[in-house]
Design a protein around this motif. Structure first.
Motif, mmCIF file in Angstrom:
data_model
loop_
_atom_site.group_PDB
_atom_site.id
_atom_site.type_symbol
_atom_site.label_atom_id
_atom_site.label_comp_id
_atom_site.label_asym_id
_atom_site.label_seq_id
_atom_site.Cartn_x
_atom_site.Cartn_y
_atom_site.Cartn_z
ATOM 1 N N ASN A 243 3.080 5.609 -3.997
ATOM 2 C CA ASN A 243 2.301 4.836 -3.024
ATOM 3 C C ASN A 243 1.148 4.175 -3.771
ATOM 4 O O ASN A 243 0.211 4.848 -4.205
ATOM 5 N N THR B 206 7.680 -2.056 -4.569
ATOM 6 C CA THR B 206 6.871 -1.062 -5.277
ATOM 7 C C THR B 206 7.450 -0.771 -6.656
ATOM 8 O O THR B 206 6.726 -0.731 -7.659
ATOM 9 N N THR C 126 -5.979 -2.278 0.594
ATOM 10 C CA THR C 126 -4.967 -1.480 1.296
ATOM 11 C C THR C 126 -3.765 -2.386 1.509
ATOM 12 O O THR C 126 -2.864 -2.422 0.702
ATOM 13 N N LEU D 217 -0.500 7.306 4.664
ATOM 14 C CA LEU D 217 -0.100 6.406 3.581
ATOM 15 C C LEU D 217 0.394 7.155 2.346
ATOM 16 O O LEU D 217 1.512 6.944 1.894
ATOM 17 N N ASN D 218 -0.463 7.976 1.772
ATOM 18 C CA ASN D 218 -0.128 8.623 0.492
ATOM 19 C C ASN D 218 -0.383 10.130 0.582
ATOM 20 O O ASN D 218 -1.222 10.681 -0.117
ATOM 21 N N ASP E 1 4.192 13.442 0.150
ATOM 22 C CA ASP E 1 4.827 12.308 -0.530
ATOM 23 C C ASP E 1 4.688 12.437 -2.047
ATOM 24 O O ASP E 1 5.652 12.273 -2.794
ATOM 25 N N GLU E 2 3.488 12.691 -2.493
ATOM 26 C CA GLU E 2 3.233 12.735 -3.925
ATOM 27 C C GLU E 2 3.988 13.881 -4.596
ATOM 28 O O GLU E 2 4.452 13.741 -5.726
ATOM 29 N N GLN F 25 -6.771 10.126 -0.396
ATOM 30 C CA GLN F 25 -5.507 10.420 0.284
ATOM 31 C C GLN F 25 -5.644 10.238 1.786
ATOM 32 O O GLN F 25 -6.533 10.823 2.419
ATOM 33 N N ASP G 224 0.800 -1.218 0.000
ATOM 34 C CA ASP G 224 0.000 0.000 0.000
ATOM 35 C C ASP G 224 0.834 1.270 0.000
ATOM 36 O O ASP G 224 0.426 2.282 -0.566
ATOM 37 N N SER G 225 2.013 1.250 0.625
ATOM 38 C CA SER G 225 2.835 2.472 0.607
ATOM 39 C C SER G 225 4.304 2.113 0.401
ATOM 40 O O SER G 225 4.763 1.042 0.792
ATOM 41 N N TRP G 226 5.022 3.053 -0.212
ATOM 42 C CA TRP G 226 6.418 2.809 -0.558
ATOM 43 C C TRP G 226 7.271 2.499 0.664
ATOM 44 O O TRP G 226 8.169 1.666 0.607
#
Length: 490
Positions: A348, A121, A356, A336-337, A341-342, A332, A112-114
């Motif tokens: 992510n 990922t 998830t 997580l994302n 981050d983006e 968002q 789900d997240s980096w």
């Protein structure tokens, strides 16, 4: 804790326990692989009586727990690698896929997240990019690995629905469904996977939203009837959210005429999703890739790798032609994302998935491609399709067997039809074939599918196993005939 720490970790005690548990389990698997029976033959009632849980206050320890799993699970598992196990789209697995599972399970990355799966990922993103190239999609990484066809089909239908409303200036994500929902329709063939209906019900539109299009003699979507159904929907004031084409129907392995359907969908501005859970294996084929002509034109695609890509369950993917449609499901979560981050370009993958927490199943496909190479992969995929053609020819030559339809992928539909039942009607023949399938499984000797095609009850062989030969299938068909004769004389 009063007892030793059971968690996999870097300590000497933990790594020793891990090695012992893996060694004990793999040794049991090697022994199980050698058993001659396809299945030990226990009935539902016998398994209910035999399997007993033993959750004690102090625990049994790893060794005893594994021994019990071997006794209660492994020994009574179906041998999907057995040459007589041909009932379903249920493949034997690559050795390298088993090795990948060890790495996946030990590292326990969450996709789900980096920051929970850094290298994983990037590998998944690169595989999605590669898969898009195989399809003929534009460069990009719009896609995600999934648990399989049902989930991928849900993503395609959900995005089709939301894109339809977005074109009208309405956000389903923000405001929910509006208007006369009885007027919203999805078109698919009579032979499409049941997950189309299942997913439309899940999305609140019900089975009634699914209009089934007639099929031709080869179980493919009939283009004339599709055009009529589209025109009829428009005349009735109905709105078509999507057309779902199939590349590899469950029983017949039929591939709908993708290019022609895509042209019709484009003309009417209808989202086209292709369920290629089975047929996507032909993306690697050297002999049969042309069966997927036009797949590059569609809006979204379902792919499965735990069918004729020979990966362990579960391993699937969803591809989206136009990345901007992912905005329809973006959510968002600060943990997580996040926007921060983006802004930094951190990938992510939770933004692309209905899940998830998610396994790193992409590793299995990556290792399979690297270990086998594309040529060997193509050979083992093509083997099943070619074998089905050979088996069909053999079946057609046998006096007591009837080929129900010409195979297209790697399945053969046939039935036992002896001369002595010729005057008894189809009901007696249907019942006999049902009993043949049941008797073979009960005996533990074979697993042959029982299904219906155009109202005809028939037997099905799904020839996914690349180690199976024509001689293996001839032995299986001999077993079918012997079993039928025993049933008729009983």
């Amino acid at each position: 804790m009063s007892r030793s720490n059971p968690i996999l970790a870097a300590s000497a005690q933990s790594t020793e326990a891990y090695q012992q548990a893996i060694a004990q389990s793999s040794a049991a698997v090697v022994q199980w692989l050698q058993q001659p029976e396809m299945y030990q033959g226990k009935s539902v009632a016998e398994l209910r009586e035999h399997i007993k849980l033993n959750f004690t206050a102090q625990g049994l320890g790893n060794q005893a727990a594994i021994e019990r799993a071997i006794e209660y699970f492994l020994q009574d598992s179906l041998s999907v690698h057995h040459p007589q196990c041909v009932a379903h789209l249920h493949c034997p697995s690559l050795v390298i896929s088993q090795a990948a599972e060890v790495l996946i399970n030990a590292t326990n990355q969450s996709m789900d997240s980096w920051d929970q799966s850094p290298s994983a990922t990037i590998i998944e993103l690169k595989l999605i990019e590669w898969l898009r190239t195989q399809v003929g999609y534009p460069a990009g990484d719009a896609g995600v690995f999934t648990s399989g066809g049902t989930q991928s089909n849900l993503m395609g239908l959900m995005l089709a629905r939301d894109a339809f409303f977005a074109r009208q200036g309405h956000s389903v994500q923000q405001d929910g469904l509006v208007g006369n929902l009885k007027k919203l329709k999805v078109l698919c063939s009579e032979n499409a996977h049941f997950s189309v209906q299942k997913n439309m019900a899940l999305m609140g539109l019900g089975y009634q939203s699914v209009t089934r299009v007639k099929t031709d003699q080869y179980a493919r979507m009939d283009l004339h009837d599709l055009a009529e159904k589209v025109a009829q929907a428009e005349a009735n004031g109905e709105q078509i959210l999507a057309i779902v084409a199939t590349a590899g129907t469950t029983d017949a392995g039929a591939i709908d005429p993708l290019r022609a359907i895509a042209e019709l969908a484009a003309k009417h501005q209808i989202w086209l999703h292709v369920d290629a859970a089975w047929g996507s294996a032909l993306l690697l084929s050297e002999q049969y890739r042309h069966y997927l002509d036009g797949i590059e034109l569609v809006d979204s695609i379902t792919l499965d790798f735990h069918k004729q890509f020979f990966q362990t369950i579960s391993c699937g993917a969803f591809l989206l032609k136009d990345a901007r449609h992912y905005e329809l499901m973006r959510y968002q979560a600060a943990y997580l994302n996040s926007e921060f981050d983006e802004a930094q370009g951190v990938p992510n993958l939770v933004s692309k998935s209905l899940q998830t927490t998610r396994r790193f199943d992409a590793l299995k496909l990556w290792m399979g491609l690297e270990a086998l190479g594309q040529k060997q992969y193509a050979e083992i995929i093509d083997h099943g399709v070619t074998l089905a053609q050979q088996v069909a020819q053999y079946v057609a030559e046998q006096p007591s067997l009837e080929l129900v339809m010409q195979p297209q992928l790697a399945s053969v539909l046939f039935r036992y039809r002896p001369a002595q039942l010729a005057g008894n009607g189809d009901a007696a023949i249907a019942l006999l074939n049902q009993k043949i399938g049941d008797a073979l499984l009960e005996s533990g000797r074979a697993n042959v599918g029982v299904t219906e095609h155009n109202g005809v009850t028939c037997l099905k062989m799904t020839l996914l196993n690349p180690t199976v030969t024509l001689d293996d299938i001839k032995r299986l068909l001999s077993l079918v005939e012997t079993t039928a004769e025993q049933l008729l004389s009983a």
